[in-house]
Motif scaffolding. Structure first.
Motif, short mmCIF file in Angstrom:
data_model
loop_
_atom_site.label_atom_id
_atom_site.label_comp_id
_atom_site.label_asym_id
_atom_site.label_seq_id
_atom_site.Cartn_x
_atom_site.Cartn_y
_atom_site.Cartn_z
N ASP A 44 0.86 -1.20 0.00
CA ASP A 44 0.00 0.00 0.00
C ASP A 44 0.89 1.24 0.00
O ASP A 44 0.68 2.18 -0.76
N GLU A 67 -4.62 8.03 1.16
CA GLU A 67 -5.10 7.22 2.28
C GLU A 67 -4.03 6.98 3.35
O GLU A 67 -4.28 7.16 4.53
N GLU A 68 -2.85 6.56 2.93
CA GLU A 68 -1.86 6.11 3.92
C GLU A 68 -0.99 7.25 4.47
O GLU A 68 -0.51 7.16 5.58
N ASP A 84 -6.42 6.36 -3.48
CA ASP A 84 -6.40 5.08 -2.78
C ASP A 84 -5.47 4.17 -3.58
O ASP A 84 -5.81 3.72 -4.67
N LEU A 86 -4.38 1.19 -3.14
CA LEU A 86 -4.72 -0.24 -3.23
C LEU A 86 -6.06 -0.39 -2.55
O LEU A 86 -6.14 -0.37 -1.31
N ASP A 87 -7.12 -0.43 -3.33
CA ASP A 87 -8.45 -0.58 -2.75
C ASP A 87 -8.81 -2.05 -2.80
O ASP A 87 -8.90 -2.65 -3.88
N THR A 89 -7.40 -4.06 0.14
CA THR A 89 -6.22 -4.64 0.82
C THR A 89 -6.52 -6.02 1.41
O THR A 89 -5.69 -6.93 1.33
CA CA Z 1 -6.54 1.29 0.35
#
Ligand code: CA
Ligand code: IPD
Ligand code: CA
Length: 268
Positions: A44, A67-68, A84, A86-87, A89
Motif C-alpha cells: 500500500d 489514504e496512507e 487510494d 490499493l483498494d 487490501t
Molecule cells: Ca486502500
C-alpha cells in the motif's frame, strides 16, 4: 485524453505494477493494523509513494489527500488529488484477485478527473468531467435497467465499523426482497467502476472514506448514472455512505434504503 487524466493513468499503472509484484511475494509482505480489521502493508505504502511522486512532479502546486500518508502540498490549492493506492487490501493480502488503484482530481470541491485501474485484469477506467467515461479507451455507460427488479447490486459490509452493521443489515435484507441478487466483491472503487461499465446495476455501502469513492463517483456520473449519499444528497464523499446506479436503479435503491436511514448512527 485530458492531460491530467494522462498523468493519473501513468501514476496508476506504476502503482499497479507495484501491487502485482507484491502479489508474487505475499508470504513476505509486512502488515500492520490501523484499526478494527483495517490493515496496511508495505505494498500500500510503496504504491502510494509512486503515485504521489508522479503527481507532485507533474503538478507541484496541487494538494494531495492520500489514504496512507494523509495530506501533502499546497493547502490553498484549488486542485486536490484523492488517492487510494490499493483498494481491496483485505483481498490483496489473501491473493483474492479483485483490487483497484483509484486516483481522482477535485477542483474547487468538484470532481474533474478519475482513474480506477485493475492491475490484475489490466483494465483501465477513466473519466473527465463532461467527456464521458471509458474502459480501455472505449465509451462505457451504466446499464439501462428500469428498476430493482432483475438488478444485480454490488455492496460492501461495514466490517470495520460494527455500529453500522445493524442498520446496514436491515437495508441489505430489504434489498434482497427487491433486487435479483447481490455481490460483495471487496473493492468499492472497482465495484463503482463496474457500475459505470454496466456490469453491476447499482451499488451501496456505508462508512467509506473519500479515497474509496472519489474515482468511482465520477466514473458512474460520466457513464450516465447517479451517485448520492443515503439521503439522496451529493455528500457521499463527506458522509462515506454511498448509493450509486443508473437513474431508475438509483431511485429504487434510495426508496429501499430510506426507511432504515434513521437507524444509522451519526458517528460510526
Ligand atoms: Ca486502500
Ligand atoms: C476497503 C474496500 C472495501 C470496503 C472497505 C474499504 P481498503 O478499502 O473498498 O471494499 O468495504 O470498507 O475500506 O481498506 O481495502 O483500501
Ligand atoms: Ca479503500
Amino acid at each position: 485524453m485530458h492531460p491530467m487524466v494522462n498523468i493519473a493513468v501513468r501514476a496508476a499503472r506504476t502503482a499497479g505494477d507495484t501491487v502485482v509484484r507484491g502479489l508474487e511475494r505475499l508470504d513476505r509482505i509486512q502488515v500492520e493494523s490501523k484499526g478494527r480489521y483495517d490493515f496496511v502493508c508495505d505494498v500500500d505504502r510503496q504504491a502510494e509513494a509512486a503515485i504521489v511522486q508522479t503527481l507532485q512532479r507533474a503538478y507541484p502546486d496541487h494538494a494531495i489527500l492520500a489514504e496512507e500518508s494523509g495530506s501533502h502540498g499546497e493547502h490553498g490549492s484549488d486542485y486536490t488529488w484523492i488517492i487510494d493506492p490499493l483498494d481491496g487490501t483485505a483481498n490483496f493480502l489473501r491473493g483474492l484477485p479483485h483490487i483497484g488503484v483509484s486516483i481522482a482530481l477535485q477542483r474547487g470541491g468538484q470532481l474533474e478527473a478519475a482513474v480506477v485501474y485493475d492491475p490484475i485484469r489490466q483494465e483501465l477506467f477513466t473519466a473527465s468531467r463532461g467527456d464521458g467515461a471509458q474502459l480501455d479507451g472505449r465509451r462505457i455507460r451504466v446499464a439501462q435497467r428500469r428498476g430493482l427488479e432483475g438488478a444485480m447490486i454490488g455492496t460492501g459490509f461495514p466490517f470495520k465499523k460494527e455500529r453500522l452493521m445493524p442498520p446496514y443489515l436491515r437495508m441489505f435484507t430489504a434489498m434482497t426482497e427487491h433486487a435479483e441478487d447481490m455481490r460483495r466483491a471487496g473493492s468499492a472503487a472497482l465495484d463503482l467502476a463496474y457500475v459505470a461499465a454496466g456490469r453491476l446495476d447499482g451499488y451501496f455501502e456505508l462508512g467509506l472514506r473519500p479515497w474509496d469513492v472519489a474515482g468511482g463517483t465520477l466514473l458512474v456520473r460520466e457513464a450516465g448514472g447517479i451517485v448520492t449519499d443515503i439521503e439522496g444528497e451529493d455528500r457521499a464523499l463527506q458522509t462515506g455512505h454511498i448509493v450509486a446506479g443508473s437513474p431508475k436503479v438509483h431511485s429504487g435503491l434510495l426508496n429501499t434504503i430510506r426507511p432504515h436511514v434513521q437507524a444509522v448512527p451519526a458517528q460510526a
